[in-house]
Design an enzyme around this catalytic site. Structure first.
Site, short mmCIF file in Angstrom:
data_model
loop_
_atom_site.label_atom_id
_atom_site.label_comp_id
_atom_site.label_asym_id
_atom_site.label_seq_id
_atom_site.Cartn_x
_atom_site.Cartn_y
_atom_site.Cartn_z
N LYS A 289 0.84 -1.20 0.00
CA LYS A 289 0.00 0.00 0.00
C LYS A 289 0.87 1.25 0.00
CE LYS A 289 -4.01 -1.89 2.48
NZ LYS A 289 -5.03 -1.63 1.45
N ASP A 300 -7.72 -3.35 10.40
CA ASP A 300 -8.20 -4.36 9.47
C ASP A 300 -8.68 -5.64 10.16
OD1 ASP A 300 -8.87 -4.72 6.82
OD2 ASP A 300 -6.96 -5.61 6.24
N ARG A 363 -10.49 -11.45 1.45
CA ARG A 363 -11.29 -12.53 0.87
C ARG A 363 -10.55 -13.86 0.91
NH1 ARG A 363 -11.49 -8.99 -4.55
NH2 ARG A 363 -11.21 -7.40 -2.94
N1 BES Z 1 -8.26 -3.80 4.20
C1 BES Z 1 -8.36 -3.38 2.86
C2 BES Z 1 -9.65 -2.59 2.60
C3 BES Z 1 -9.68 -1.18 3.07
C4 BES Z 1 -8.96 -0.19 2.41
C5 BES Z 1 -10.46 -0.82 4.13
C6 BES Z 1 -9.04 1.12 2.84
C7 BES Z 1 -10.54 0.48 4.55
C8 BES Z 1 -9.82 1.46 3.91
C9 BES Z 1 -8.35 -4.57 1.90
O1 BES Z 1 -7.60 -5.64 2.31
C10 BES Z 1 -7.78 -4.09 0.62
O2 BES Z 1 -6.64 -3.74 0.61
N2 BES Z 1 -8.58 -4.07 -0.42
C11 BES Z 1 -8.17 -3.59 -1.68
C12 BES Z 1 -8.71 -4.52 -2.74
C13 BES Z 1 -8.12 -4.28 -4.10
C14 BES Z 1 -6.66 -4.67 -4.12
C15 BES Z 1 -8.90 -5.08 -5.10
C16 BES Z 1 -8.72 -2.17 -1.85
O3 BES Z 1 -9.84 -1.91 -1.42
O4 BES Z 1 -7.99 -1.33 -2.37
ZN ZN Z 2 -7.32 -5.85 4.32
MN MN Z 3 -5.58 -5.42 1.71
#
Ligand code: BES
Ligand code: ZN
Ligand code: MN
Length: 506
Positions: A289, A300, A363
């Protein structure tokens, strides 16, 4: 903090009753109608028309939730009287009641009052009984008094000069005294659950590890007679949870798979299973990230936290329902052992997954927990996860995203959220979307390709693992915590989940 219910019949009580209440602060609602009614009117008589004059002067604003603190009112033994405007309507909407309650408690908490007598529960609330009013009165106060202190020094805590409120008397009409007892017990139990969820969310990733979540679950088990099992790496391997393990393997922290069981009724009754995403830190892994706000990825594990908080609540109210909690807990970290984009893993269900983005890890841990859930022959399975940033874009911070192919289950969750003021909004799960998960090399990819319908993609992925029971998915990425200056876990959706389970037990 102690809550006590007391019954007063204001129609019969002598006008002087109000004068002699022994409390640090009386909280009285005032409708801006032609003539004052109820307790406000009694108070007006006792103070020789003071309330009428304040209403007329406009110092007590007519807008619902406006407050005016009066000190040392002549003839009243309580040193403070808080007037709370209830607006011009004679019955409040549930939302107005909650807003008014928050505003009133805020004004009380600004003082050094150690006790308070709450008289807002005698107003009528549309479509809600007084039991609900009492529940919300307790919940709004507890929401405002929660403080995170675990990792602050004593000096810093003392400097905060926090309110010292210890005793709250909630005044109700005598005919409701028994009924509201239940509402209060539920409110306190839910508040205790919410506090636990908030605390776990707020703890940093170096303290709140998978092992820490497991120890909290064990403690809950001991204190509330729940059956709690923690499956270790070896056992998770034997179960062939290849998808969950692939996320965990990049981290120095060993994964834990936590199983909680609340047996509230005949063991033969099919349980409701709650599955909570327990990523104690999500760096994104190799698909790392960006740095900005990455600290918030300690949140998370809020799905897992909400499962633990809900168990705390239902155990305290001794809910007559069988409930199972499943928490796949691990970190998502980059390392030489971590998942790489393009890696293919085999889930417990046997379905293979191409990991195109290691940041879509939620997931990957949830799918194996959903397969594990089958062994309980569940009446319903709800998973709760901070799953997608796209859900925050779609719904903001007000509603959790709800996905289900089962209309009855979805409706029940929506209704529970509405009643508990912890709302969700239903999003689609149509077959057409499934196509986006196609992989050339595995049964499916873990992302949808492109940025469209990100939250639906995640839900579609999970749906493939949940076909043997009624299932719903709650994406709480936007509701589980607040960012910015007031950065803090909210404890959502413990209220929704607990209400849903209360409704199921009926
Ligand atoms: N934990 C994150 C989702 C998230 C992101 C929650 C920002 C709250 C704020 C999740 O594991 C994630 O990183 N999801 C990605 C999915 C993408 C790679 C398809 C996302 O939402 O960017
Ligand atoms: Zn996550
Ligand atoms: Mn993630």
């Amino acid at each position: 903090m102690d809550f006590i219910i007391e019954a007063y019949d204001w129609k019969k009580a002598a006008d002087s009753t109000l004068l002699h209440i022994n409390t640090d602060c009386i909280i009285v609602g005032v409708f801006h109608t032609q003539t004052l009614s109820g307790i406000a009117q009694k108070l007006d008589v006792a103070t020789k028309g003071l309330i009428s004059r304040l209403v007329k002067s406009g110092d007590l604003n007519a807008k619902a939730g406006s407050t005016l603190m009066l000190y040392e009112v002549v003839g009243i033994s309580a040193p403070r009287v808080l007037l709370v405007s209830l607006g011009r309507q004679v019955a409040l909407s549930p939302k107005t009641f909650i807003d008014v309650s928050r505003a009133a408690w805020r004004a009380v908490l600004d003082t050094r009052a150690a006790s308070a007598t709450w008289m807002l529960t005698q107003v009528d609330i549309n479509n809600r009984d007084s039991s609900w009013g009492v529940r919300m009165s307790a919940l709004t106060l507890r929401e405002l008094t929660y403080r995170y202190t675990q990792t602050k020094s004593k000096v810093e805590i003392d400097a905060n000069n926090d309110s010292i409120i210890k005793k709250v008397v909630i005044v109700v009409d005598p005919e409701y005294k028994q009924a509201v007892r239940h509402g209060l017990d539920e409110g306190i139990a839910i508040a205790n659950g919410i506090d636990l969820t908030r605390e776990l969310g707020n703890l940093p990733g170096n303290i709140c590890t998978p092992a820490y979540l497991a120890s909290i679950a064990k403690h809950l088990g001991i204190n509330w007679s729940l059956k709690v099992d923690v499956l270790e790496q070896k056992q998770i391997e034997i179960l062939k949870m290849g998808s969950f393990l692939s996320v965990a393997k990049g981290s120095a922290q060993p994964p834990k798979f936590i199983v909680l069981e609340h047996q509230g009724t005949d063991a033969k009754q099919a349980p409701v299973v709650l599955v909570g995403k327990g990523i104690t830190f999500d760096s994104g892994g190799i698909s790392i990230k960006p740095g900005e706000s990455m600290d918030e990825m300690k949140y998370d594990m809020c799905g897992a936290g909400s499962v633990l908080g809900t168990f705390r609540a239902i155990a305290e109210i001794n809910l007559q329902l069988n409930v199972v909690g499943l928490i796949p807990a691990c970190e998502n970290m980059p390392s030489g052992n971590a998942n790489k984009p393009g890696d293919i893993v085999t889930s417990m269900s046997g379905q293979t997954i191409e990991v195109l983005n290691t940041d879509a890890e939620g997931r990957l841990v949830l799918c194996d927990a959903l397969t594990y859930a089958e062994r309980f022959k569940p009446a319903a399975v709800i998973d709760i996860a901070t799953l997608t940033g796209a859900c925050v874009i779609a719904l903001g911070h007000h509603n959790s995203g709800l996905f289900s192919k089962n209309d009855a289950l979805a409706d029940m969750l929506l209704a529970a959220g509405l009643y508990a003021s912890d709302t969700a909004w239903r999003l689609p799960l149509d077959e057409e979307y499934q196509e986006q998960l196609k992989s050339n090399f595995a049964d499916m990819a873990n992302i949808g390709g492109g940025r469209s319908a990100g939250s639906v993609m995640a839900a579609c992925f999970l749906e493939r693992f949940s076909r043997s029971y009624p299932w719903a998915h709650l994406d709480i990425a936007g509701t589980a915590w607040k960012g910015g200056r007031e950065k803090s876990a909210t404890g959502r959706p413990v209220s929704l989940l607990t209400q849903f389970l209360i409704d199921r037990a009926k």
